[in-house]
Scaffold this motif. Sequence first.
Motif, short mmCIF file in Angstrom:
data_model
loop_
_atom_site.label_atom_id
_atom_site.label_comp_id
_atom_site.label_asym_id
_atom_site.label_seq_id
_atom_site.Cartn_x
_atom_site.Cartn_y
_atom_site.Cartn_z
N MET A 1 -8.98 19.09 59.85
CA MET A 1 -7.32 19.51 59.74
C MET A 1 -6.64 19.63 60.18
O MET A 1 -5.82 19.51 60.24
CB MET A 1 -7.75 20.31 58.55
CG MET A 1 -7.01 20.58 57.11
SD MET A 1 -8.04 21.83 56.17
CE MET A 1 -8.72 20.29 55.28
N ILE A 5 -2.98 17.79 61.07
CA ILE A 5 -1.84 18.96 60.50
C ILE A 5 -0.63 18.98 61.62
O ILE A 5 0.35 19.13 62.05
CB ILE A 5 -1.50 19.77 59.67
CG1 ILE A 5 -0.47 20.78 59.56
CG2 ILE A 5 -2.51 21.28 60.88
CD1 ILE A 5 0.04 22.24 58.39
N SER A 16 -2.03 10.45 60.74
CA SER A 16 -3.00 10.80 60.25
C SER A 16 -3.69 10.53 61.35
O SER A 16 -3.70 9.46 62.10
CB SER A 16 -3.61 11.43 59.42
OG SER A 16 -4.24 9.90 59.24
N LYS A 22 -13.31 17.47 56.19
CA LYS A 22 -13.07 19.06 55.75
C LYS A 22 -13.38 19.39 57.44
O LYS A 22 -14.77 20.23 57.14
CB LYS A 22 -13.07 19.71 54.27
CG LYS A 22 -12.28 18.65 53.69
CD LYS A 22 -12.30 19.58 52.50
CE LYS A 22 -11.44 18.65 51.18
NZ LYS A 22 -11.89 19.55 50.54
N GLN A 128 1.57 25.38 51.09
CA GLN A 128 0.99 23.58 50.89
C GLN A 128 2.13 22.74 51.65
O GLN A 128 2.80 22.65 50.96
CB GLN A 128 0.80 23.94 49.79
CG GLN A 128 -0.29 22.47 49.21
CD GLN A 128 -0.80 22.22 48.09
OE1 GLN A 128 -0.04 22.74 46.91
NE2 GLN A 128 -2.27 21.79 47.90
N LEU A 132 1.17 15.99 53.92
CA LEU A 132 -0.47 16.33 53.83
C LEU A 132 -1.02 16.48 52.87
O LEU A 132 -2.09 16.25 52.56
CB LEU A 132 -0.68 17.21 54.20
CG LEU A 132 -2.26 17.55 55.30
CD1 LEU A 132 -2.08 16.70 56.30
CD2 LEU A 132 -2.27 18.85 56.00
N SER A 133 -0.74 16.75 51.27
CA SER A 133 -1.64 17.18 50.17
C SER A 133 -1.62 16.04 49.87
O SER A 133 -2.41 15.80 48.50
CB SER A 133 -0.39 18.47 49.33
OG SER A 133 0.66 17.45 48.51
N GLU A 135 -2.64 13.45 51.55
CA GLU A 135 -3.75 12.63 52.08
C GLU A 135 -4.68 12.82 51.47
O GLU A 135 -5.23 13.88 51.02
CB GLU A 135 -3.38 13.03 53.28
CG GLU A 135 -2.21 13.04 54.22
CD GLU A 135 -2.33 11.71 54.35
OE1 GLU A 135 -3.16 10.57 54.83
OE2 GLU A 135 -1.55 10.67 54.81
N TYR A 138 -7.35 16.14 51.94
CA TYR A 138 -6.28 17.10 52.81
C TYR A 138 -5.95 17.61 51.14
O TYR A 138 -5.02 18.70 51.48
CB TYR A 138 -5.89 17.00 53.46
CG TYR A 138 -6.28 16.45 54.76
CD1 TYR A 138 -6.87 17.55 55.91
CD2 TYR A 138 -6.73 15.28 55.39
CE1 TYR A 138 -7.85 16.79 56.82
CE2 TYR A 138 -6.89 14.57 56.32
CZ TYR A 138 -8.04 15.60 56.59
OH TYR A 138 -8.48 15.56 58.25
N TYR A 141 -6.05 21.66 51.00
CA TYR A 141 -5.64 22.38 52.53
C TYR A 141 -4.27 22.96 51.90
O TYR A 141 -2.89 22.78 51.42
CB TYR A 141 -5.56 20.88 53.60
CG TYR A 141 -4.60 21.88 55.56
CD1 TYR A 141 -5.26 22.58 55.91
CD2 TYR A 141 -2.99 21.99 54.63
CE1 TYR A 141 -4.64 23.51 57.02
CE2 TYR A 141 -3.03 22.84 56.33
CZ TYR A 141 -3.99 23.08 57.05
OH TYR A 141 -3.40 23.89 58.46
N ASP A 163 -6.16 27.72 59.39
CA ASP A 163 -5.87 27.09 58.04
C ASP A 163 -7.07 27.31 57.29
O ASP A 163 -7.98 28.34 57.69
CB ASP A 163 -7.30 25.39 58.37
CG ASP A 163 -6.10 24.72 60.32
OD1 ASP A 163 -5.44 24.81 59.39
OD2 ASP A 163 -7.00 24.47 60.82
N SER A 165 -8.50 26.50 52.59
CA SER A 165 -8.17 25.96 51.50
C SER A 165 -8.76 26.55 49.78
O SER A 165 -8.61 27.33 50.03
CB SER A 165 -10.06 25.32 51.52
OG SER A 165 -10.48 24.21 52.87
#
Length: 213
Positions: A1, A5, A16, A22, A128, A132-133, A135, A138, A141, A163, A165
């Motif tokens: 992760m 990012i 990516s 994760k 957030q 990325l949200s 993907e 992820y 994340y 990082d 979750s």
Amino acid sequence: MRILICLLFLVLVFNSCGDGKKYHDEVDQKELPADSILASIITFQNELNKEFANPESSPLPDRYRKDFVGLEFFDPDTAFRVVAELTRTPEAIPFLMPTNTDRMSEEVVYGLLSFELKGQRYQLEVYQNQELSTEEGYEEYLFLPFTDETNGESTYEGGRYIDLSIPEGEQLVIDFNRAYNPYCAYNKKYSCPLVPTQNHLSMEVRAGVKAFK
């Protein structure tokens, strides 16, 4: 992760990488015994060092990586592991977070994290990333950038990241032993979000990764 990012913050390469795995364990981090917590911190440090030694994932320029033996960390300290109360902010509007380059990072304040650390109460915003949200793998994340009183001395002057979750409930574990430097601390080709002023901790967070020398 963390790889994804950070590579998302590359100036020229905006895609990516990694296997989609994760970083966050599925077990309830609040219930871990002390020896397991220490073991998980050591595992985090070892995994980070492996990433930095691997030319496929390392942010280090070749001239630094060829002699790389490991990052410098503060000693693991469970006092810097806290259970925070999460207040979600579903009405928050996405905004453009400045970076160390001309690029802007589209973020939204997912919520507010309230906790006690070393006898003091603090509150940090957790974010957030909007791209990325989307993907796969992820969606959960969360991004926690922060500064503290060690910056520019024993830690990177621009602050550090953690990082996280999205939890099922209203609590979330923040382990500052897992704080790491943005990739721009090692290589100028990376574009990294700047820590918002409201995410400053008025104390020395002597946990996590130290400044790179």
